[in-house]
Design a protein around this motif. Structure first.
Motif, PDB file in Angstrom:
ATOM      1  N   LEU A 186      -0.104  -4.498 -12.460  1.00 46.34           N
ATOM      2  CA  LEU A 186       0.821  -4.142 -11.378  1.00 46.34           C
ATOM      3  C   LEU A 186       0.706  -5.178 -10.275  1.00 46.34           C
ATOM      4  O   LEU A 186      -0.351  -5.316  -9.644  1.00 46.34           O
ATOM      5  CB  LEU A 186       0.482  -2.742 -10.836  1.00 46.34           C
ATOM      6  CG  LEU A 186       1.250  -2.283  -9.588  1.00 46.34           C
ATOM      7  CD1 LEU A 186       2.748  -2.224  -9.844  1.00 46.34           C
ATOM      8  CD2 LEU A 186       0.754  -0.915  -9.113  1.00 46.34           C
ATOM      9  N   LEU A 187       1.784  -5.924 -10.103  1.00 46.68           N
ATOM     10  CA  LEU A 187       1.809  -6.973  -9.071  1.00 46.68           C
ATOM     11  C   LEU A 187       2.883  -6.590  -8.051  1.00 46.68           C
ATOM     12  O   LEU A 187       4.059  -6.480  -8.389  1.00 46.68           O
ATOM     13  CB  LEU A 187       2.130  -8.321  -9.717  1.00 46.68           C
ATOM     14  CG  LEU A 187       2.336  -9.528  -8.801  1.00 46.68           C
ATOM     15  CD1 LEU A 187       1.096  -9.829  -7.979  1.00 46.68           C
ATOM     16  CD2 LEU A 187       2.700 -10.767  -9.628  1.00 46.68           C
ATOM     17  N   ILE A 188       2.451  -6.380  -6.818  1.00 47.62           N
ATOM     18  CA  ILE A 188       3.396  -5.967  -5.770  1.00 47.62           C
ATOM     19  C   ILE A 188       3.525  -7.099  -4.770  1.00 47.62           C
ATOM     20  O   ILE A 188       2.522  -7.548  -4.195  1.00 47.62           O
ATOM     21  CB  ILE A 188       2.909  -4.670  -5.065  1.00 47.62           C
ATOM     22  CG1 ILE A 188       2.670  -3.567  -6.100  1.00 47.62           C
ATOM     23  CG2 ILE A 188       3.917  -4.214  -4.027  1.00 47.62           C
ATOM     24  CD1 ILE A 188       1.803  -2.432  -5.597  1.00 47.62           C
ATOM     25  N   LEU A 189       4.738  -7.564  -4.586  1.00 45.06           N
ATOM     26  CA  LEU A 189       4.979  -8.689  -3.683  1.00 45.06           C
ATOM     27  C   LEU A 189       5.871  -8.220  -2.539  1.00 45.06           C
ATOM     28  O   LEU A 189       7.039  -7.914  -2.740  1.00 45.06           O
ATOM     29  CB  LEU A 189       5.650  -9.843  -4.439  1.00 45.06           C
ATOM     30  CG  LEU A 189       4.901 -10.336  -5.690  1.00 45.06           C
ATOM     31  CD1 LEU A 189       5.776 -11.304  -6.487  1.00 45.06           C
ATOM     32  CD2 LEU A 189       3.591 -11.015  -5.309  1.00 45.06           C
ATOM     33  N   ASP A 190       5.278  -8.140  -1.341  1.00 52.18           N
ATOM     34  CA  ASP A 190       6.045  -7.710  -0.175  1.00 52.18           C
ATOM     35  C   ASP A 190       6.588  -8.952   0.529  1.00 52.18           C
ATOM     36  O   ASP A 190       5.808  -9.759   1.051  1.00 52.18           O
ATOM     37  CB  ASP A 190       5.133  -6.902   0.761  1.00 52.18           C
ATOM     38  CG  ASP A 190       5.905  -6.287   1.919  1.00 52.18           C
ATOM     39  OD1 ASP A 190       7.145  -6.255   1.868  1.00 52.18           O
ATOM     40  OD2 ASP A 190       5.249  -5.847   2.886  1.00 52.18           O
ATOM     41  N   GLU A 191       7.871  -9.108   0.528  1.00 50.41           N
ATOM     42  CA  GLU A 191       8.553 -10.265   1.117  1.00 50.41           C
ATOM     43  C   GLU A 191       7.921 -11.583   0.645  1.00 50.41           C
ATOM     44  O   GLU A 191       7.430 -12.380   1.452  1.00 50.41           O
ATOM     45  CB  GLU A 191       8.537 -10.197   2.647  1.00 50.41           C
ATOM     46  CG  GLU A 191       9.232  -8.989   3.228  1.00 50.41           C
ATOM     47  CD  GLU A 191      10.743  -8.984   3.022  1.00 50.41           C
ATOM     48  OE1 GLU A 191      11.294  -9.973   2.475  1.00 50.41           O
ATOM     49  OE2 GLU A 191      11.369  -7.971   3.390  1.00 50.41           O
ATOM     50  N   PRO A 192       7.956 -11.851  -0.676  1.00 48.87           N
ATOM     51  CA  PRO A 192       7.296 -13.076  -1.164  1.00 48.87           C
ATOM     52  C   PRO A 192       8.008 -14.362  -0.748  1.00 48.87           C
ATOM     53  O   PRO A 192       7.421 -15.437  -0.844  1.00 48.87           O
ATOM     54  CB  PRO A 192       7.330 -12.906  -2.687  1.00 48.87           C
ATOM     55  CG  PRO A 192       8.478 -12.001  -2.946  1.00 48.87           C
ATOM     56  CD  PRO A 192       8.561 -11.082  -1.783  1.00 48.87           C
ATOM     57  N   PHE A 193       9.258 -14.256  -0.301  1.00 47.96           N
ATOM     58  CA  PHE A 193      10.011 -15.482   0.026  1.00 47.96           C
ATOM     59  C   PHE A 193       9.954 -15.847   1.507  1.00 47.96           C
ATOM     60  O   PHE A 193      10.487 -16.874   1.899  1.00 47.96           O
ATOM     61  CB  PHE A 193      11.477 -15.320  -0.409  1.00 47.96           C
ATOM     62  CG  PHE A 193      11.610 -14.938  -1.854  1.00 47.96           C
ATOM     63  CD1 PHE A 193      11.298 -15.845  -2.858  1.00 47.96           C
ATOM     64  CD2 PHE A 193      12.023 -13.678  -2.223  1.00 47.96           C
ATOM     65  CE1 PHE A 193      11.383 -15.501  -4.187  1.00 47.96           C
ATOM     66  CE2 PHE A 193      12.132 -13.307  -3.540  1.00 47.96           C
ATOM     67  CZ  PHE A 193      11.805 -14.219  -4.532  1.00 47.96           C
ATOM     68  N   SER A 207       0.605  -8.529  -2.380  1.00 48.80           N
ATOM     69  CA  SER A 207       0.654  -9.683  -1.485  1.00 48.80           C
ATOM     70  C   SER A 207       1.398  -9.251  -0.229  1.00 48.80           C
ATOM     71  O   SER A 207       2.551  -8.841  -0.285  1.00 48.80           O
ATOM     72  CB  SER A 207       1.392 -10.841  -2.177  1.00 48.80           C
ATOM     73  OG  SER A 207       1.748 -11.807  -1.230  1.00 48.80           O
ATOM     74  N   PHE A 208       0.703  -9.327   0.918  1.00 54.55           N
ATOM     75  CA  PHE A 208       1.340  -8.953   2.182  1.00 54.55           C
ATOM     76  C   PHE A 208       2.337 -10.012   2.621  1.00 54.55           C
ATOM     77  O   PHE A 208       2.239 -11.180   2.236  1.00 54.55           O
ATOM     78  CB  PHE A 208       0.284  -8.791   3.283  1.00 54.55           C
ATOM     79  CG  PHE A 208      -0.544  -7.557   3.150  1.00 54.55           C
ATOM     80  CD1 PHE A 208       0.046  -6.305   3.163  1.00 54.55           C
ATOM     81  CD2 PHE A 208      -1.917  -7.640   3.006  1.00 54.55           C
ATOM     82  CE1 PHE A 208      -0.720  -5.159   3.044  1.00 54.55           C
ATOM     83  CE2 PHE A 208      -2.695  -6.494   2.889  1.00 54.55           C
ATOM     84  CZ  PHE A 208      -2.084  -5.261   2.909  1.00 54.55           C
ATOM     85  N   GLN A 209       3.254  -9.591   3.483  1.00 57.19           N
ATOM     86  CA  GLN A 209       4.250 -10.535   3.994  1.00 57.19           C
ATOM     87  C   GLN A 209       3.566 -11.700   4.721  1.00 57.19           C
ATOM     88  O   GLN A 209       3.952 -12.849   4.575  1.00 57.19           O
ATOM     89  CB  GLN A 209       5.208  -9.814   4.946  1.00 57.19           C
ATOM     90  CG  GLN A 209       6.230 -10.761   5.548  1.00 57.19           C
ATOM     91  CD  GLN A 209       7.248 -10.039   6.411  1.00 57.19           C
ATOM     92  OE1 GLN A 209       7.193  -8.822   6.574  1.00 57.19           O
ATOM     93  NE2 GLN A 209       8.182 -10.787   6.965  1.00 57.19           N
TER      94      GLN A 209
END
Lengths: 217, 232
Positions: B131-138, B67-69
Motif C-alpha cells: 500500500l503506497l499512499i502519495l499525498d500531493e506527489p506532484f 508520502s506527505f505533501q
C-alpha cells in the motif's frame, strides 16, 4: 465564550484569584467546569499533562521539605488549566481585534499581529510535530533521545522558513507599522454571566473561608 | 490484497469526513479541491489517524507507507546518504534516480523543495509496497519531475497505489477514479468510463469531454491522442 474581551478579562481575574488562595483556585476550577466541552478538549492535550507532571514533582518535593506543596499544586495546576483553556478557545484574528480595541490602530495593531502570528505558529508547530512523528513511524523509527536533535532541527528549520515567508508577505503588502482593523465582537448572555461569575470568584477569593461559610462549633 | 474503509467517519469541528469504500490493487487517483479531505483520507488509510466511527481494515497488506505533501517532515538524516539509508535503499542509486548523482553527502535542507520531494519519492519508489499512499506527489515538482513520478507510479501498480492530488495537467496512468467532495469519498469507476462522471475533472479533460471525446486514460500521451481524435 465568544467575546474575546470577556474571555481575557475572566482569565486575568481568575488567575489572580487562583494565585491568591486555594479557595480561589477551587472556585476557578468550578468556573471552568461550567464549560465542560472546553475542559474536556484541554484534558486531551498531552502538553498539559507533561507540564502538570513537572508541577507534581515540584509540589511533592516542596511538601516533603515541610512546605505547602499541596497548595502550590492546586494553584499552579488550575492556572495552567486556565491558560490551556483560553488557548483552546482562540479563533484566528480575535487577538488582533482585542489588541486594536485595547491599544488602538498603531501599537495595538502591531501587538495584535505579533500575538496572532505567535499563536498561529504554535498551532502550526503542533501540527508539524504530529506529522513528523507520523513520518518517523512510517520509517519504523521509534521516537527517542537519538532523534531529538533531528526533530528539533527540523522544527526550527520549518519555523524559520515560515517566518521568512511571513516577513516577505508582510513586506510585499507594504506593511511598515500599524494598520487598519475594525474590531467586531459578539457578546452572548452566557459571556456576560461567565464574566460576572469570574468577578465573583475574585471577590470571594479575597475573603477568608470563615467569612464565606458560617461554621458552628 | 484489499484496503477497506468501512463506514469511516472523522470529525474536525463542524467538518466531517465520510467514506465507505474498498481499494484493490492498481492506481487509484483521488481528486478534489483544496480542503476537500484528501489528506485526511491519506492519513486514515495509512492508519495514522484513528477514525471516530467505522474501521480501516487491511487484507494481505504487509507493507505500507505514506508520502506527505511536504517532504521536509520525512527528514531524519543530516546527509542524503543517511536519509536514503533511513528508507533502506541504496544511497547512490537513490541520488542518481532523483537527478542528484554524486551529491550523497549534501545536507537535505540545502536542496530545493522540488529536489527534496523528488529524492524522497525516489527512495519510496525503490522499494515495493503493498500500500503506497502519495499525498500531493506532484507539488513543488517541475514538468520533468512530474513525468518521472508518473512513470514510477506506473511501475508500482502491483500493489494498491493511492494518489491524492489536485494536479491539473500531468497525471499518472490510472486504474480507478475517486473524488473527494466536502469530506465525502465517492467512487467514479474504472478508467476511461469514469471520466464522464468526473465532476472535478481538470480543464483539458473537461474541454475534451465537451467536444464529445473521451481520452483512454489521463496521461499526457492519452490527452494528446484524444486531442488528435477531436479533429478527425
Amino acid at each position: 465564550m465568544q467575546d474575546a474581551r470577556i474571555r481575557l478579562f475572566s482569565f486575568v481575574s481568575l488567575s489572580i484569584a487562583t494565585f491568591l488562595s486555594v479557595p480561589g483556585a477551587v472556585l476557578s476550577l468550578g468556573w471552568l467546569l461550567l464549560s465542560p466541552g472546553t475542559l474536556r478538549e484541554t484534558m486531551k492535550s498531552a502538553a498539559f499533562w507533561v507540564i502538570l507532571l513537572f508541577v507534581t514533582i515540584i509540589a511533592t518535593a516542596t511538601q516533603m521539605s515541610g512546605n505547602d506543596g499541596l497548595s502550590y499544586f492546586i494553584r499552579t495546576g488550575v492556572i495552567i488549566l486556565l491558560g490551556f483553556s483560553v488557548y483552546r478557545e482562540w479563533h484566528p484574528g480575535e487577538y488582533l481585534d482585542l489588541s486594536v480595541w485595547l491599544f488602538g490602530k498603531k501599537a495595538g495593531f502591531d501587538i495584535g499581529l505579533a500575538v496572532e502570528m505567535s499563536i498561529q505558529g504554535l498551532h502550526e508547530a503542533s501540527r508539524e510535530f504530529a506529522r513528523i512523528r507520523s513520518a518517523l513511524s512510517l520509517k519504523g523509527l521509534q521516537p527517542g533521545i537519538r532523534l531529538i536533535p533531528a526533530v528539533g532541527f527540523l522544527m526550527i528549520h520549518t519555523r524559520l522558513m515560515r517566518a521568512r515567508d511571513q516577513a516577505d508577505l508582510l513586506a510585499t503588502r507594504g506593511y511598515r507599522a500599524g494598520g487598519s482593523c475594525c474590531p467586531v465582537f459578539r457578546t452572548s448572555n452566557r459571556d456576560i454571566t461567565m464574566g460576572i461569575l469570574a468577578i465573583l470568584v475574585v471577590f470571594l477569593s479575597f475573603m477568608p473561608v470563615r467569612d464565606i461559610f458560617i461554621l458552628q462549633m | 490484497m484489499k484496503l477497506s474503509l468501512s463506514a469511516v467517519e472523522w470529525n474536525a469541528g463542524s467538518w466531517k469526513f465520510r467514506a465507505d469504500e474498498t481499494f484493490t490493487p492498481g492506481v487509484h487517483l483521488v481528486s478534489g479541491r483544496v480542503g476537500s479531505g484528501k489528506t485526511t483520507l491519506a492519513l486514515l488509510s495509512a492508519r495514522l489517524l484513528q477514525p471516530d466511527a467505522g474501521a480501516v481494515e487491511y487484507e494481505d497488506i504487509r507493507s505500507r507507507t505514506l508520502s506527505f505533501q511536504y517532504p521536509e517532515y520525512h527528514i531524519t538524516g543530516s546527509t542524503l546518504h543517511e536519509e536514503a539509508e533511513s528508507y533502506g535503499v541504496n544511497p547512490s542509486a537513490a541520488c542518481a534516480r532523483a537527478g542528484l548523482a554524486g551529491r550523497w553527502d549534501e545536507d537535505p535542507f540545502r536542496l530545493s523543495r522540488g529536489e527534496l520531494k523528488l529524492f524522497q519519492l525516489s527512495c519510496l519508489f525503490m522499494r515495493q509496497w503493498d500500500l503506497l499512499i502519495l499525498d500531493e506527489p506532484f507539488s513543488a515538482l517541475d514538468c520533468r519531475g512530474k513525468l518521472a513520478v508518473c512513470r514510477s507510479i506506473g511501475e508500482n501498480r502491483s500493489g494498491i497505489v493511492l494518489v491524492s492530488t489536485h494536479e491539473q495537467h500531468i497525471l499518472p496512468k490510472t486504474d480507478y477514479l475517486w473524488e473527494m467532495r466536502t469530506g465525502k469519498l465517492t467512487f467514479r469507476g474504472p478508467l476511461p468510463e469514469a471520466i464522464t462522471a468526473w465532476e472535478s475533472a481538470p480543464g483539458p479533460v473537461r474541454m475534451l469531454r465537451e467536444q464529445g471525446v473521451i481520452p483512454a486514460n489521463l496521461t499526457r500521451d492519452d490527452i494528446l491522442e484524444a486531442v488528435c481524435r477531436m479533429h478527425e
